[in-house]
Design an enzyme around this catalytic site. Structure first.
Site, PDB file in Angstrom:
ATOM      1  N   GLU A 363       0.832  -1.220   0.000  1.00 54.02           N
ATOM      2  CA  GLU A 363       0.000   0.000   0.000  1.00 54.02           C
ATOM      3  C   GLU A 363       0.864   1.268   0.000  1.00 54.02           C
ATOM      4  OE1 GLU A 363      -3.798   0.083   1.663  1.00 54.02           O
ATOM      5  OE2 GLU A 363      -4.067  -2.072   1.454  1.00 54.02           O
ATOM      6  N   GLY A 364       1.985   1.205  -0.725  1.00 52.36           N
ATOM      7  CA  GLY A 364       2.916   2.315  -0.799  1.00 52.36           C
ATOM      8  C   GLY A 364       4.022   2.124   0.213  1.00 52.36           C
ATOM      9  N   GLU A 367       9.027   4.971   1.569  1.00 48.51           N
ATOM     10  CA  GLU A 367       9.537   6.072   0.747  1.00 48.51           C
ATOM     11  C   GLU A 367       8.376   6.776   0.034  1.00 48.51           C
ATOM     12  OE1 GLU A 367      10.778   2.983   0.831  1.00 48.51           O
ATOM     13  OE2 GLU A 367      12.771   3.289   1.662  1.00 48.51           O
TER      14      GLU A 367
HETATM   15  N1  CAA Z   1      -6.526  11.721  -4.403  1.00 47.49           N
HETATM   16  C1  CAA Z   1      -6.945  12.096  -5.620  1.00 47.49           C
HETATM   17  N2  CAA Z   1      -6.126  12.200  -6.674  1.00 47.49           N
HETATM   18  C2  CAA Z   1      -4.822  11.919  -6.469  1.00 47.49           C
HETATM   19  C3  CAA Z   1      -4.317  11.520  -5.236  1.00 47.49           C
HETATM   20  C4  CAA Z   1      -5.232  11.423  -4.152  1.00 47.49           C
HETATM   21  N3  CAA Z   1      -4.850  11.047  -2.935  1.00 47.49           N
HETATM   22  N4  CAA Z   1      -2.996  11.308  -5.353  1.00 47.49           N
HETATM   23  C5  CAA Z   1      -2.680  11.570  -6.634  1.00 47.49           C
HETATM   24  N5  CAA Z   1      -3.786  11.937  -7.306  1.00 47.49           N
HETATM   25  C6  CAA Z   1      -3.907  12.316  -8.696  1.00 47.49           C
HETATM   26  C7  CAA Z   1      -3.109  13.583  -8.997  1.00 47.49           C
HETATM   27  O1  CAA Z   1      -3.868  14.743  -8.698  1.00 47.49           O
HETATM   28  C8  CAA Z   1      -2.860  13.452 -10.504  1.00 47.49           C
HETATM   29  O2  CAA Z   1      -4.019  13.778 -11.227  1.00 47.49           O
HETATM   30  P1  CAA Z   1      -4.096  15.169 -12.107  1.00 47.49           P
HETATM   31  O3  CAA Z   1      -2.984  15.079 -13.105  1.00 47.49           O
HETATM   32  O4  CAA Z   1      -5.452  15.145 -12.656  1.00 47.49           O
HETATM   33  O5  CAA Z   1      -3.871  16.261 -11.101  1.00 47.49           O
HETATM   34  C9  CAA Z   1      -2.694  11.935 -10.652  1.00 47.49           C
HETATM   35  O6  CAA Z   1      -3.317  11.342  -9.532  1.00 47.49           O
HETATM   36  C10 CAA Z   1      -1.239  11.524 -10.720  1.00 47.49           C
HETATM   37  O7  CAA Z   1      -0.636  11.974  -9.536  1.00 47.49           O
HETATM   38  P2  CAA Z   1       0.909  12.288  -9.432  1.00 47.49           P
HETATM   39  O8  CAA Z   1       1.320  13.196 -10.528  1.00 47.49           O
HETATM   40  O9  CAA Z   1       1.163  12.690  -8.024  1.00 47.49           O
HETATM   41  O10 CAA Z   1       1.503  10.835  -9.761  1.00 47.49           O
HETATM   42  P3  CAA Z   1       2.920  10.206  -9.517  1.00 47.49           P
HETATM   43  O11 CAA Z   1       3.264   9.390 -10.691  1.00 47.49           O
HETATM   44  O12 CAA Z   1       3.877  11.261  -9.064  1.00 47.49           O
HETATM   45  O13 CAA Z   1       2.639   9.133  -8.303  1.00 47.49           O
HETATM   46  C11 CAA Z   1       2.194   8.309  -6.141  1.00 47.49           C
HETATM   47  C12 CAA Z   1       1.977   9.426  -7.168  1.00 47.49           C
HETATM   48  C13 CAA Z   1       1.643   8.860  -4.846  1.00 47.49           C
HETATM   49  C14 CAA Z   1       3.647   7.971  -5.944  1.00 47.49           C
HETATM   50  C15 CAA Z   1       1.392   7.061  -6.573  1.00 47.49           C
HETATM   51  O14 CAA Z   1       1.890   6.521  -7.766  1.00 47.49           O
HETATM   52  C16 CAA Z   1       1.369   5.989  -5.497  1.00 47.49           C
HETATM   53  O15 CAA Z   1       0.579   6.065  -4.561  1.00 47.49           O
HETATM   54  N6  CAA Z   1       2.239   4.929  -5.603  1.00 47.49           N
HETATM   55  C17 CAA Z   1       2.203   3.801  -4.696  1.00 47.49           C
HETATM   56  C18 CAA Z   1       1.253   2.755  -5.204  1.00 47.49           C
HETATM   57  C19 CAA Z   1       0.640   1.951  -4.101  1.00 47.49           C
HETATM   58  O16 CAA Z   1       0.390   2.419  -3.002  1.00 47.49           O
HETATM   59  N7  CAA Z   1       0.304   0.710  -4.407  1.00 47.49           N
HETATM   60  C20 CAA Z   1      -0.397  -0.107  -3.518  1.00 47.49           C
HETATM   61  C21 CAA Z   1      -1.035  -1.264  -4.240  1.00 47.49           C
HETATM   62  S1  CAA Z   1      -2.343  -2.030  -3.306  1.00 47.49           S
HETATM   63  C22 CAA Z   1      -1.598  -2.924  -2.112  1.00 47.49           C
HETATM   64  O17 CAA Z   1      -0.421  -2.875  -1.920  1.00 47.49           O
HETATM   65  C23 CAA Z   1      -2.552  -3.752  -1.268  1.00 47.49           C
HETATM   66  C24 CAA Z   1      -1.920  -4.606  -0.278  1.00 47.49           C
HETATM   67  O18 CAA Z   1      -0.764  -4.842  -0.304  1.00 47.49           O
HETATM   68  C25 CAA Z   1      -2.653  -5.229   0.753  1.00 47.49           C
HETATM   69  P1  FAD Z   2       9.449  -0.659  -6.490  1.00 42.29           P
HETATM   70  O1  FAD Z   2       8.430   0.352  -6.853  1.00 42.29           O
HETATM   71  O2  FAD Z   2      10.240  -1.238  -7.593  1.00 42.29           O
HETATM   72  O3  FAD Z   2      10.411  -0.037  -5.401  1.00 42.29           O
HETATM   73  C1  FAD Z   2      11.698  -0.585  -5.071  1.00 42.29           C
HETATM   74  C2  FAD Z   2      12.353   0.321  -4.026  1.00 42.29           C
HETATM   75  O4  FAD Z   2      12.570   1.622  -4.604  1.00 42.29           O
HETATM   76  C3  FAD Z   2      11.480   0.553  -2.796  1.00 42.29           C
HETATM   77  O5  FAD Z   2      12.276   0.669  -1.655  1.00 42.29           O
HETATM   78  C4  FAD Z   2      10.805   1.881  -3.084  1.00 42.29           C
HETATM   79  O6  FAD Z   2      10.398   2.576  -1.923  1.00 42.29           O
HETATM   80  C5  FAD Z   2      11.937   2.612  -3.800  1.00 42.29           C
HETATM   81  N1  FAD Z   2      11.418   3.677  -4.675  1.00 42.29           N
HETATM   82  C6  FAD Z   2      10.687   3.535  -5.819  1.00 42.29           C
HETATM   83  N2  FAD Z   2      10.399   4.747  -6.332  1.00 42.29           N
HETATM   84  C7  FAD Z   2      10.933   5.673  -5.480  1.00 42.29           C
HETATM   85  C8  FAD Z   2      10.972   7.097  -5.459  1.00 42.29           C
HETATM   86  N3  FAD Z   2      10.349   7.836  -6.395  1.00 42.29           N
HETATM   87  N4  FAD Z   2      11.628   7.706  -4.461  1.00 42.29           N
HETATM   88  C9  FAD Z   2      12.249   6.969  -3.490  1.00 42.29           C
HETATM   89  N5  FAD Z   2      12.247   5.626  -3.464  1.00 42.29           N
HETATM   90  C10 FAD Z   2      11.588   4.984  -4.432  1.00 42.29           C
HETATM   91  N6  FAD Z   2      -0.373  -4.632  -4.943  1.00 42.29           N
HETATM   92  C11 FAD Z   2      -1.668  -4.569  -5.346  1.00 42.29           C
HETATM   93  O7  FAD Z   2      -2.006  -3.865  -6.286  1.00 42.29           O
HETATM   94  N7  FAD Z   2      -2.618  -5.293  -4.698  1.00 42.29           N
HETATM   95  C12 FAD Z   2      -2.338  -6.098  -3.655  1.00 42.29           C
HETATM   96  O8  FAD Z   2      -3.250  -6.732  -3.112  1.00 42.29           O
HETATM   97  C13 FAD Z   2      -0.976  -6.194  -3.222  1.00 42.29           C
HETATM   98  N8  FAD Z   2      -0.635  -7.029  -2.198  1.00 42.29           N
HETATM   99  C14 FAD Z   2       0.698  -7.224  -1.908  1.00 42.29           C
HETATM  100  C15 FAD Z   2       1.069  -8.217  -1.000  1.00 42.29           C
HETATM  101  C16 FAD Z   2       2.418  -8.486  -0.786  1.00 42.29           C
HETATM  102  C17 FAD Z   2       2.802  -9.577   0.159  1.00 42.29           C
HETATM  103  C18 FAD Z   2       3.414  -7.738  -1.474  1.00 42.29           C
HETATM  104  C19 FAD Z   2       4.875  -8.030  -1.300  1.00 42.29           C
HETATM  105  C20 FAD Z   2       3.044  -6.727  -2.321  1.00 42.29           C
HETATM  106  C21 FAD Z   2       1.695  -6.459  -2.566  1.00 42.29           C
HETATM  107  N9  FAD Z   2       1.295  -5.507  -3.507  1.00 42.29           N
HETATM  108  C22 FAD Z   2      -0.015  -5.422  -3.909  1.00 42.29           C
HETATM  109  C23 FAD Z   2       2.303  -4.752  -4.231  1.00 42.29           C
HETATM  110  C24 FAD Z   2       2.888  -3.603  -3.417  1.00 42.29           C
HETATM  111  O9  FAD Z   2       1.972  -2.564  -3.299  1.00 42.29           O
HETATM  112  C25 FAD Z   2       4.185  -3.174  -4.115  1.00 42.29           C
HETATM  113  O10 FAD Z   2       5.133  -4.192  -3.905  1.00 42.29           O
HETATM  114  C26 FAD Z   2       4.702  -1.846  -3.605  1.00 42.29           C
HETATM  115  O11 FAD Z   2       3.817  -0.800  -3.974  1.00 42.29           O
HETATM  116  C27 FAD Z   2       6.126  -1.540  -4.114  1.00 42.29           C
HETATM  117  O12 FAD Z   2       6.246  -1.754  -5.483  1.00 42.29           O
HETATM  118  P2  FAD Z   2       7.469  -2.634  -6.069  1.00 42.29           P
HETATM  119  O13 FAD Z   2       7.451  -3.902  -5.329  1.00 42.29           O
HETATM  120  O14 FAD Z   2       7.326  -2.687  -7.537  1.00 42.29           O
HETATM  121  O15 FAD Z   2       8.768  -1.841  -5.671  1.00 42.29           O
END
Ligand code: CAA
Ligand code: FAD
Length: 379
Positions: A363-364, A367
């Site tokens: 979930e992010g 970093e």
């Molecule tokens: N609410 C509404 N809009 C948002 C927003 C928010 N909180 N955050 C960003 N946006 C919008 C921006 O306004 C922009 O839209 P406009 O161009 O219309 O203004 C658009 O989204 C793109 O935003 P950025 O330019 O800020 O995009 P970026 O490429 O710089 O990335 C980021 C932003 C915050 C790094 C985003 O890519 C991010 O959150 N990355 C992490 C992904 C993540 O959390 N993955 C989790 C997967 S689910 C998971 O992990 C589940 C699990 O394990 C259990």
């Molecule tokens: P990368 O994005 O390749 O990052 C590698 C390293 O570089 C990290 O330390 C990161 O912080 C750093 N990095 C990358 N960009 C930057 C930057 N701009 N500045 C500084 N540092 C940076 N995803 C889903 O969509 N749904 C799920 O249900 C889900 N469940 C998950 C369950 C598990 C057990 C795991 C391991 C992952 C899951 N994820 C899920 C994915 C998870 O959200 C990603 O692994 C996570 O967002 C990081 O992406 P990545 O693994 O590609 O790492």
């Protein structure tokens, strides 16, 4: 400012605490060892209303607030983070997204069984080359008139095999970059959808994490969530609440390890007295107790902002960042306080240490939380 929990919130916390002790604790070590999904326990959590905690009763949910959700997530995560991640994903990423942004049709068809715990949901944003850099979506959804044709691969999907309803983020129009991304509801039975192998993980080993493959999957047009091009904003909005859930999970892992460490420090003797009487141990406990309280306040504040209709993106990122760092530090210290006994599976703290690590990644990453926080601070 009111730090008092309501009767209802106290009741939810107690119910989650009892469930964790009676239903999750027995078998948690074995499920971790054998990577066994806690299917029976999740079914019971669904029956008790923990899978649709914040969903309105008209859609089969429990109609509770985000504070109750944090309290329940903490209690469940003290014992079994593999089970609590199912609760978090289903509540915050799937049910919330459908209730807030879904159509009436989508709510009736998909939200109701998810909120009742009859179905499990998954949220599919990450790809092999789009993790932190979530706008770099390679999965495509081509508009074919009455349906979209979905192709691509998602990685690391929690509930990957146990879910039946998947919210899939995909690129519809690459020329529009993130404004050309959409979110779709995909059913497991849809032709062309394949679940890949299960990941063999360091922690949360009971949670089933899979890659998913989509090959010419026909997704009906009515399964797109929101207006055309809303998919990336949808994902970001949903993750704001998801990060409260994972922050509370991290808090639970930390407080679970802390409670075990306090108990052990009072029982274990060295140099003629309980190790709790050595100042080095006392100071470790003082540090982690303080950080856990701070993490708890951040989680509750983020939840309070959400409950009160105020912006919470910054606070949920702060809560997740701080609570996950606290979980890692606390669990390492809890193993240290247990000495050699902490290094073996039967005393739980080594599992909590392995489980803590994921909270800094999914979930992010930490970093990414700093990017979200600093952008808010500098706005
Ligand atoms: N609410 C509404 N809009 C948002 C927003 C928010 N909180 N955050 C960003 N946006 C919008 C921006 O306004 C922009 O839209 P406009 O161009 O219309 O203004 C658009 O989204 C793109 O935003 P950025 O330019 O800020 O995009 P970026 O490429 O710089 O990335 C980021 C932003 C915050 C790094 C985003 O890519 C991010 O959150 N990355 C992490 C992904 C993540 O959390 N993955 C989790 C997967 S689910 C998971 O992990 C589940 C699990 O394990 C259990
Ligand atoms: P990368 O994005 O390749 O990052 C590698 C390293 O570089 C990290 O330390 C990161 O912080 C750093 N990095 C990358 N960009 C930057 C930057 N701009 N500045 C500084 N540092 C940076 N995803 C889903 O969509 N749904 C799920 O249900 C889900 N469940 C998950 C369950 C598990 C057990 C795991 C391991 C992952 C899951 N994820 C899920 C994915 C998870 O959200 C990603 O692994 C996570 O967002 C990081 O992406 P990545 O693994 O590609 O790492």
């Amino acid at each position: 400012m009111d730090f008092q929990l309501t009767e209802e919130q106290l009741m939810i916390r107690q119910a989650a605490r009892d469930f964790a002790q009676t239903e999750l604790k027995p078998g948690v070590i074995e499920r971790d060892e054998h990577q066994k999904f806690p299917a029976e326990q999740i079914k019971k959590l669904g029956e008790l209303g923990f899978l649709g905690m914040m969903v309105a009763p008209q859609y089969g949910g429990s109609g509770l607030d985000a504070i109750s959700y944090v309290l329940a997530m903490e209690e469940l995560s003290k014992v079994d983070a593999s089970a609590s991640v199912v609760v978090s994903v289903n509540n915050s990423l799937v049910c919330y997204g459908l209730e807030k942004y879904g159509s009436d049709y989508q709510k009736e068809k998909y939200l109701v069984p998810l909120a009742k715990g009859e179905h499990i949901g998954a949220f599919c944003l990450s790809e092999p080359e789009a993790g932190s850099d979530a706008t770099s979506q390679r999965t495509t959804a081509i508009d074919m008139g009455d349906h979209y044709l979905l192709n691509g691969t998602k990685n690391w999907i929690t509930n990957g095999n146990s879910a039946s309803t998947y919210i899939v983020i995909a690129q519809t129009d690459a020329a529009k970059k993130h404004h050309g991304i959409n979110a779709f509801i995909v059913e497991k039975e849809m032709a062309g959808f394949t679940v890949g192998p299960k990941e063999n993980k360091m922690g949360i080993r009971g949670s089933d994490t899979h890659s998913l493959m989509f090959s010419d999957v026909k997704v009906p047009k009515e399964n797109r969530i929101g207006a055309d091009g809303f998919g990336f904003k949808f994902a970001m909005k949903v993750l704001e609440g998801g990060r409260i859930g994972i922050a509370a999970q991290a808090l639970g892992i930390a407080s679970g390890a802390y409670e075990l460490a306090v108990q052990y420090a009072k029982e274990r003797k060295s140099f003629g007295k309980p190790i709790a009487e050595h100042q080095a141990i006392q100071f470790k406990l003082a540090d982690i107790a303080t950080e856990i309280e701070a993490a708890r306040l951040l989680c509750l504040q983020a939840a309070w902002l959400k409950d009160n209709g105020q912006p919470y993106a910054k606070m949920s990122a702060m809560a997740k960042l701080f609570a996950s760092e606290t979980a890692m530090k606390t669990t390492v210290e809890a193993v240290q306080i247990h000495g050699g006994y902490g290094y073996v599976k039967e005393n739980h703290v080594e599992r909590l240490m392995r489980d803590a690590k994921i909270t800094q990644i999914y979930e992010g990453t930490s970093e990414i939380q700093k990017i979200v926080i600093s952008r808010e601070v500098l706005k």
